[in-house]
Motif scaffolding. Structure first.
Motif, PDB file in Angstrom:
ATOM      1  N   GLN A   1       7.540  -6.223  -0.407  1.00  0.00           N
ATOM      2  CA  GLN A   1       6.846  -5.118   0.250  1.00  0.00           C
ATOM      3  C   GLN A   1       5.886  -5.710   1.271  1.00  0.00           C
ATOM      4  O   GLN A   1       5.112  -6.613   0.960  1.00  0.00           O
ATOM      5  N   LEU A   2       5.947  -5.221   2.492  1.00  0.00           N
ATOM      6  CA  LEU A   2       5.101  -5.734   3.556  1.00  0.00           C
ATOM      7  C   LEU A   2       3.991  -4.750   3.888  1.00  0.00           C
ATOM      8  O   LEU A   2       4.164  -3.533   3.770  1.00  0.00           O
ATOM      9  N   CYS A   3       2.862  -5.284   4.332  1.00  0.00           N
ATOM     10  CA  CYS A   3       1.836  -4.445   4.946  1.00  0.00           C
ATOM     11  C   CYS A   3       2.408  -3.835   6.215  1.00  0.00           C
ATOM     12  O   CYS A   3       2.216  -2.653   6.507  1.00  0.00           O
ATOM     13  N   GLY A   4       3.126  -4.646   7.000  1.00  0.00           N
ATOM     14  CA  GLY A   4       3.732  -4.183   8.235  1.00  0.00           C
ATOM     15  C   GLY A   4       2.834  -4.313   9.444  1.00  0.00           C
ATOM     16  O   GLY A   4       3.297  -4.269  10.581  1.00  0.00           O
ATOM     17  N   ASP A   5       1.528  -4.479   9.201  1.00  0.00           N
ATOM     18  CA  ASP A   5       0.557  -4.645  10.283  1.00  0.00           C
ATOM     19  C   ASP A   5      -0.575  -5.536   9.774  1.00  0.00           C
ATOM     20  O   ASP A   5      -1.748  -5.178   9.805  1.00  0.00           O
ATOM     21  N   ALA A   6      -0.197  -6.730   9.330  1.00  0.00           N
ATOM     22  CA  ALA A   6      -1.116  -7.586   8.574  1.00  0.00           C
ATOM     23  C   ALA A   6      -2.025  -8.435   9.466  1.00  0.00           C
ATOM     24  O   ALA A   6      -2.190  -9.628   9.231  1.00  0.00           O
TER      25      ALA A   6
ATOM     26  N   PHE B   1     -11.741  -7.362  -2.599  1.00  0.00           N
ATOM     27  CA  PHE B   1     -11.216  -7.676  -1.268  1.00  0.00           C
ATOM     28  C   PHE B   1      -9.699  -7.616  -1.331  1.00  0.00           C
ATOM     29  O   PHE B   1      -9.084  -8.164  -2.245  1.00  0.00           O
ATOM     30  N   ASP B   2      -9.093  -6.960  -0.327  1.00  0.00           N
ATOM     31  CA  ASP B   2      -7.637  -6.827  -0.353  1.00  0.00           C
ATOM     32  C   ASP B   2      -7.147  -6.360   1.015  1.00  0.00           C
ATOM     33  O   ASP B   2      -7.949  -6.070   1.908  1.00  0.00           O
ATOM     34  N   VAL B   3      -5.829  -6.284   1.155  1.00  0.00           N
ATOM     35  CA  VAL B   3      -5.237  -5.586   2.292  1.00  0.00           C
ATOM     36  C   VAL B   3      -5.699  -4.131   2.204  1.00  0.00           C
ATOM     37  O   VAL B   3      -5.707  -3.555   1.118  1.00  0.00           O
ATOM     38  N   ASN B   4      -6.083  -3.528   3.326  1.00  0.00           N
ATOM     39  CA  ASN B   4      -6.609  -2.166   3.229  1.00  0.00           C
ATOM     40  C   ASN B   4      -6.020  -1.194   4.250  1.00  0.00           C
ATOM     41  O   ASN B   4      -6.582  -0.136   4.507  1.00  0.00           O
ATOM     42  N   ASP B   5      -4.865  -1.530   4.830  1.00  0.00           N
ATOM     43  CA  ASP B   5      -4.184  -0.610   5.739  1.00  0.00           C
ATOM     44  C   ASP B   5      -2.689  -0.700   5.476  1.00  0.00           C
ATOM     45  O   ASP B   5      -2.111  -1.787   5.541  1.00  0.00           O
TER      46      ASP B   5
ATOM     47  N   ALA C   1      -0.674 -10.079  -2.632  1.00  0.00           N
ATOM     48  CA  ALA C   1      -0.036  -8.775  -2.438  1.00  0.00           C
ATOM     49  C   ALA C   1       1.486  -8.897  -2.440  1.00  0.00           C
ATOM     50  O   ALA C   1       2.188  -8.056  -3.009  1.00  0.00           O
ATOM     51  N   HIS C   2       2.015  -9.942  -1.814  1.00  0.00           N
ATOM     52  CA  HIS C   2       3.470 -10.153  -1.801  1.00  0.00           C
ATOM     53  C   HIS C   2       3.982 -10.517  -3.187  1.00  0.00           C
ATOM     54  O   HIS C   2       5.057 -10.057  -3.599  1.00  0.00           O
TER      55      HIS C   2
END
Length: 460
Positions: free
Chosen positions: A96-101, A118-122, A406-407
């Motif tokens: 699964q990708l963020c797609g805009d990392a 703290f994490d990916v947030n979008d 996340a990955h």
């Protein structure tokens, strides 16, 4: 024998072989390759195409925000990079990708247990795809952010290298962990402090603590104080178009809002529905957010609980097809991807260790697809323009580590770790790509600015 126990599961060795086979298809040195093909799509043309699906009155504002620098342009052109990445050979190792990392799509926010993490947030562009697409976008963003901050070019490359290195080493760690340990792992503020202070010392430690303190102040009431006022004893949103436009809850608008929130409510689990039912909507507005998202509709609702001091602010943000979705079907069509808002929510739940309790989705009576969440629940991200060289390198380490988690949480880290290996060869290739693609983005930015000057693109 039970069919579940009768299933033959791949072994770790077989998983590792997937990574080694990917190396044979795409040697790690090939990750460095970037050269614009002769038939490359015109970036300005892609932006014009995107504008057709957005509020035309906000497109000049979007272009103005993108026009500040090559880095802000890069933030708004996930579609352009997605097209470029799709034209390159890939590893085939999907997650699964963020797609805009890019680096500004990471930050601090409140976990369900009210701790700052703290994490990916979008996740507006989240979709499944080759793991390296996220890593390449992250690494490239550091090269551009370094230039934006006035730092030397070698600092940008070093930060890209560090993002790739930390991703690789963290994926290697997760590949040897039990699955449930990976799933529950998260980046607490103490872990952020340890990573940042390792190379920046007391200055970095103090900066992290100050950042966490800022995040803790960005709660519901900070939003309420900033975006609302009391009129005749009733709290309502300010009316400051185009950034914040109050929409009176009357007539057909009230019916649409009520129907949409009923659909949103149904996407929540039973405990969250019961919690939401204790509030009622008292005001509604449209709020412009972000850089790449400008032009998409983003509604905010002010809700009240047991009294005027018991409030909640929810955001319903328009979702469209992910820019990295390479399928032929439209969201919601038979055999195609799911509801676009549901796609965002499910991607976020896969990648984030701790998400918003009010994360859900809805379709409006007019057919728009949205996802819902709390507005600015202790969310905070650093301003890249303020980074020192040491700070940028430390942040590259932090975001690379976070992306790997996340990955690993949403996919299988073993083949990825086997592909990347231990030598650092992939790190150098990814850094080389980042430098080359940052140069491409800078050229694209020049073309973007020229299109504004010529009138081909409108800007505020």
């Amino acid at each position: 024998m039970d069919s579940m126990t009768d299933t033959v599961r791949p072994t770790t060795v077989q998983h590792e072989e997937l990574g080694r086979a990917a190396r044979r298809r795409l040697p790690r040195s090939s990750l460095a390759a970037w050269e614009a093909p002769a038939d490359r799509a015109d970036p300005v043309g892609l932006l014009l195409g995107q504008a057709e699906t957005r509020d035309p009155s906000l497109i000049p504002l979007r272009h103005a925000r993108m026009g500040v620098s090559p880095f802000t342009f890069f933030r708004g052109t996930a579609l352009v990079m997605a097209r470029d990445l799709a034209a390159l050979p890939d590893t085939g190792l999907e997650t699964q990708l963020c797609g805009d990392a890019h680096l500004s799509n990471f930050g601090l926010f409140a976990s369900e247990d009210r701790r700052v993490v703290f994490d990916v947030n979008d996740f507006d562009e989240t979709w499944r795809g080759p793991f390296e697409w996220d890593v390449k976008r992250l690494a490239t963003s550091f090269v551009l952010a370094a230039a934006d901050a006035g730092l030397p070019a070698d600092v940008g490359r070093a930060a890209a290298l560090e993002a790739a290195r930390s991703y690789r080493s963290t994926i290697e760690d997760y590949a040897s962990m039990p699955i449930m340990r990976v799933w529950y792992d998260r980046m607490e503020s103490s872990h952020v402090e340890a990573i940042i202070s390792a190379s920046t010392g007391k200055t970095g430690r103090r900066a992290v603590r100050d950042s966490v303190a800022k995040a803790e102040t960005r709660d519901t009431w900070s939003v309420v104080r900033k975006l609302t006022r009391v009129v005749d004893g009733h709290r309502q949103f300010l009316d400051q178009p185009p950034l914040l436009t109050r929409i009176p809850l009357a007539g057909s608008t009230a019916e649409i809002v009520e129907t949409t929130f009923a659909a949103y409510r149904e996407s929540l689990n039973d405990s969250r529905r019961r919690l939401l039912d204790r509030f009622h909507i008292i005001d509604f507005a449209h709020k412009v957010v972000g850089v790449g998202s400008v032009g998409l509709y983003s509604w905010v609702a002010l809700l009240e609980g047991i009294g005027p001091d018991d409030v909640l602010v929810l955001q319903l943000k328009e979702a469209q097809r992910s820019v990295i979705d390479r399928s032929d079907s439209e969201p919601g069509s038979p055999g195609g991807p799911s509801h676009a808002g549901q796609r965002v929510v499910e991607g976020q739940r896969l990648m984030q260790a701790s998400g918003d309790v009010f994360l859900g989705w809805a379709t409006t009576p007019l057919g728009g697809q949205y996802y819902g969440r709390q507005l600015r629940d202790m969310k905070w991200s650093p301003d890249p323009a303020t980074f020192t060289a040491a700070g940028l390198l430390a942040y590259a380490r932090l975001t690379g580590t976070t992306l790997a988690r996340a990955h690993a949480r949403s996919g299988d880290p073993v083949p990825i770790a086997a592909y990347l290996g231990l030598s650092g060869k992939a790190d150098r290739a990814l850094a080389d790509f980042a430098v080359a693609y940052a140069e491409q983005a800078t050229r694209d930015y020049s073309g973007f600015v020229a299109a504004i000057r010529s009138g081909r693109l409108l800007s505020a």
